[in-house]
Design a protein around this motif. Structure first.
Motif, mmCIF file in Angstrom:
data_model
loop_
_atom_site.group_PDB
_atom_site.id
_atom_site.type_symbol
_atom_site.label_atom_id
_atom_site.label_comp_id
_atom_site.label_asym_id
_atom_site.label_seq_id
_atom_site.Cartn_x
_atom_site.Cartn_y
_atom_site.Cartn_z
ATOM 1 N N TYR A 193 8.159 -2.174 -7.667
ATOM 2 C CA TYR A 193 8.672 -2.282 -5.841
ATOM 3 C C TYR A 193 7.817 -2.940 -4.979
ATOM 4 O O TYR A 193 6.134 -2.553 -5.532
ATOM 5 N N CYS A 196 5.124 -1.533 0.649
ATOM 6 C CA CYS A 196 5.537 -1.220 2.146
ATOM 7 C C CYS A 196 5.487 -0.293 2.179
ATOM 8 O O CYS A 196 5.460 0.287 1.472
ATOM 9 N N ARG A 198 8.045 1.142 3.391
ATOM 10 C CA ARG A 198 9.208 1.889 2.736
ATOM 11 C C ARG A 198 9.080 2.750 0.879
ATOM 12 O O ARG A 198 9.319 3.958 0.682
ATOM 13 N N SER A 199 8.259 1.960 0.590
ATOM 14 C CA SER A 199 8.196 2.077 -1.132
ATOM 15 C C SER A 199 7.053 3.429 -1.733
ATOM 16 O O SER A 199 7.092 3.777 -2.398
ATOM 17 N N GLU A 200 6.504 3.361 -0.508
ATOM 18 C CA GLU A 200 5.467 4.561 -1.131
ATOM 19 C C GLU A 200 5.700 5.562 -0.794
ATOM 20 O O GLU A 200 4.771 6.405 -1.360
ATOM 21 N N GLY A 201 7.046 6.188 -0.001
ATOM 22 C CA GLY A 201 7.534 7.298 -0.407
ATOM 23 C C GLY A 201 8.600 7.508 -1.522
ATOM 24 O O GLY A 201 9.110 8.623 -1.494
#
Length: 635
Positions: A193, A196, A198-201
């Protein structure tokens, strides 16, 4: 003409009869295969062999290998030559095959093997432009006993075809060189991924195959998305992408851990086997093959049918049955397609699905939240695809009211006649555009609805001044003989040819929206089976006979039967890749499996001991028995 691999699938050409835009539709299981890079003696070269064998006549060989529906069509020799030159200059896979050709010409006695790396991270930067040394290798002699992993090995002489794995990074590039002229990598298991907020979650850091292809089904300002600009090639690519995704999911159910290890049987059946001295779990129960969690499988469809029956038991017979079909001439579609000149709606199944998905949500908001037909207690809908692939939805509604719909209620909600153009010109144009059946019968005996010389939809209907409900539960809608007509194919049609509808919905959504009152005399069960009948399938005959000593559990292969029978069109493939729902039920139904005492199913593995399965107290508690306990503890 330029593909390295063959697409092993049955293409349904009968649908392209000239009555509509081209549709690439397949049946059966799709797979890509590749053979040796030298043809057998006496055979003409094809696929990858065209890049190596008899290249002095390559242009003629490629033009001859193509098949054309239009017998008078001949490909342009200059275009074929220009494409060959482009691939020779820019495609690293083509360069590698050309290198093998040159080596063979210099020393024909040596044995060569082409190896296409399957793990991009081990052979160069995945974010850089591909070069031949990073993606492929030419090996002289035998590979030996070294582990080649997911790499693709192409030998110079071999008597069989080998399957290209769908997770190989060059899977799409070898099938569609024109869509990927630089030999770009497709999906592989090492795509991460972009970092960002959003991708951290997300717990995992690698993209799935479904996410990758869903990403590719979008146009972006900074990306010239070649697979979405190739008309018929786009349709083929979308179906290929969906089949790859589904194949990866089915591989889980094919795996030994799932297919052979897990078994199920009733608690009493396990206890009876233990009493007879059988403790080996591999001799008990039945294998779990294709569970209800697999979307589109027979168990999935049957569970949806049972959910609909449960709603009927709670709320009685439904009141309205609505069919909403997408319109390829919607302004949202034409505006989006105009960005790329020359496209039509059939070339972009992704855009058709997204627009229809938005319209469907707006329609459901009008029905449920805005109470267009009145307060709604329950709703069920399922998505289907027409013969040519356009999506449509069947909606079943339960209205919150006392008693069934009366003729006055039906006239308020449903119309089966042409509006007066002098009073409602917009409504008249909408009905004539979307809700006129025919002409058929003697006026058009070749209409698609004609079966044995008669209209299968029973048009034209009879004139009727008022709406009446017949004794068998069917409704005879009001179709007065008022002289209002519309001309279709130079034939005047009147109210007898109007499909039941609601004028306000037609004007707002500019599409075919059929609204019918549900027959309250046993029709609901047929209706639920109709909306849960599943996707298009072909008819297959199984030739192998089964001896009485063979057990059916070992002979039935549900995965193979599903793959061999299914039909896939581009719009359905794009709908699945975009992860839109196929089925919707509101309110939700909680499935409580009812069973007699100790007749509940128990799941165990082949390695378990049946005595230990019986001693496990968890196998005696089910959702049903736990519900009984909860009722006692919490009155």
């Amino acid at each position: 003409m330029f593909a390295f691999t063959s697409m092993g699938v049955n293409v349904i050409d009968s649908i392209n009869d000239g009555r509509g835009p081209y549709v690439f539709k397949i049946s059966g299981q799709l797979c890509h295969r590749i053979g040796s890079f030298m043809p057998a003696e006496g055979r003409r070269p094809e696929y990858a062999q065209l890049y190596i064998f008899d290249t002095e006549n390559e242009i003629r060989n490629r033009m001859n290998v193509g098949t054309y529906v239009n017998k008078s069509f001949r490909p342009n020799q200059e275009i074929v030559a220009a494409l060959i030159e482009m691939f020779n200059t820019h495609n690293p896979i083509v360069k590698l095959f050309r290198t093998a050709r040159d080596r063979l010409a210099e020393s024909g006695d040596d044995q060569y093997i082409i190896r296409l790396f399957g793990d991009p991270d081990k052979h160069g930067d995945v974010f850089s432009a591909p070069v031949a040394s990073e993606v492929v290798g030419l090996v002289v002699g035998d590979l030996g006993i070294g582990d080649v992993g997911r790499d693709l090995i192409v030998q110079d002489q071999v008597g069989h075809l080998q399957k290209v794995k769908e997770n190989h990074c060059k899977f799409m590039s070898m099938q569609y060189p024109i869509l990927f002229p630089y030999g770009e990598d497709g999906y592989h298991e090492n795509i991460t991924y972009r970092r960002c907020p959003r991708s951290e979650g997300i717990k995992r850091n690698k993209a799935t195959m479904l996410e990758y292809f869903a990403y590719r089904l979008h146009d972006r300002a900074d990306d010239f998305n070649t697979p979405m600009r190739c008309k018929r090639g786009t349709q083929s690519y979308v179906i290929d992408a969906y089949c790859c995704m589904e194949e990866s999911r089915l591989n889980h159910y094919r795996s030994k851990a799932f297919q052979l290890k897990y078994r199920t049987a009733s608690f009493n059946e396990v206890r009876a086997m233990v009493y007879t001295g059988v403790t080996d779990a591999s001799e008990a129960g039945h294998r779990v093959i294709l569970p209800s969690s697999f979307i589109g499988g027979p168990r999935y469809l049957y569970q949806n049918y049972l959910d609909s029956v449960a709603l009927c038991r709670k709320y009685g017979c439904p009141d309205l049955f609505i069919t909403f079909t997408s319109n390829p001439l919607w302004s949202e579609l034409t505006n989006a397609l105009a960005i790329i000149p020359g496209q039509c709606s059939a070339d972009r199944p992704d855009i058709i699905n997204r627009v229809f998905h938005i319209k469907l949500h707006l329609l459901m908001d009008d029905i449920i939240q805005n109470e267009f037909f009145g307060p709604v207690t329950a709703v069920v809908y399922t998505i289907e695809f027409q013969k040519r692939g356009l999506p449509h939805v069947h909606i079943i509604l339960w209205l919150d009211k006392d008693g069934p719909l009366t003729p006055a209620d039906i006239d308020r909600l449903i119309s089966a006649q042409l509006p007066d153009p002098s009073i409602d010109k917009v409504g008249y144009e909408a009905v004539t555009a979307f809700m006129i059946h025919g002409p058929c019968g003697d006026a058009n005996p070749f209409c698609s609805c004609m079966v044995n010389g008669e209209c299968s939809k029973h048009y034209p209907k009879e004139y009727c001044d008022t709406t009446t409900i017949l004794q068998n539960g069917h409704v005879r809608y009001a179709r007065p003989q008022n002289g209002i007509t519309v001309t279709k194919n130079k034939i005047p049609l009147d109210n007898r040819h109007v499909v039941p509808h609601n004028v306000d919905l037609l004007v707002k959504y500019e599409a075919h929206i059929n609204v019918e009152r549900v027959n309250r005399d046993g029709m609901e069960k047929y209706l639920f089976k109709y909306v849960a009948k599943g996707f298009d399938f072909t008819r297959v005959g199984l030739q192998r006979s089964q001896s009485p000593t063979e057990t059916s559990v070992h002979q039935i292969n549900e995965i193979r039967a599903y793959l061999e029978c299914r039909c896939v069109a581009p719009n359905e493939a794009a709908w699945r890749l975009l992860q839109f729902n196929f089925h919707y039920t509101n309110p939700a139904v909680e499935r409580l499996h009812v069973h007699m005492p100790l007749e509940n199913n128990v799941t165990f593995t082949e390695d378990d001991n049946l005595e230990q399965v019986l001693d496990n107290l968890c196998n005696c508690v089910t959702k049903l028995t736990a519900w009984f306990i909860a009722n006692r503890e919490y009155p």
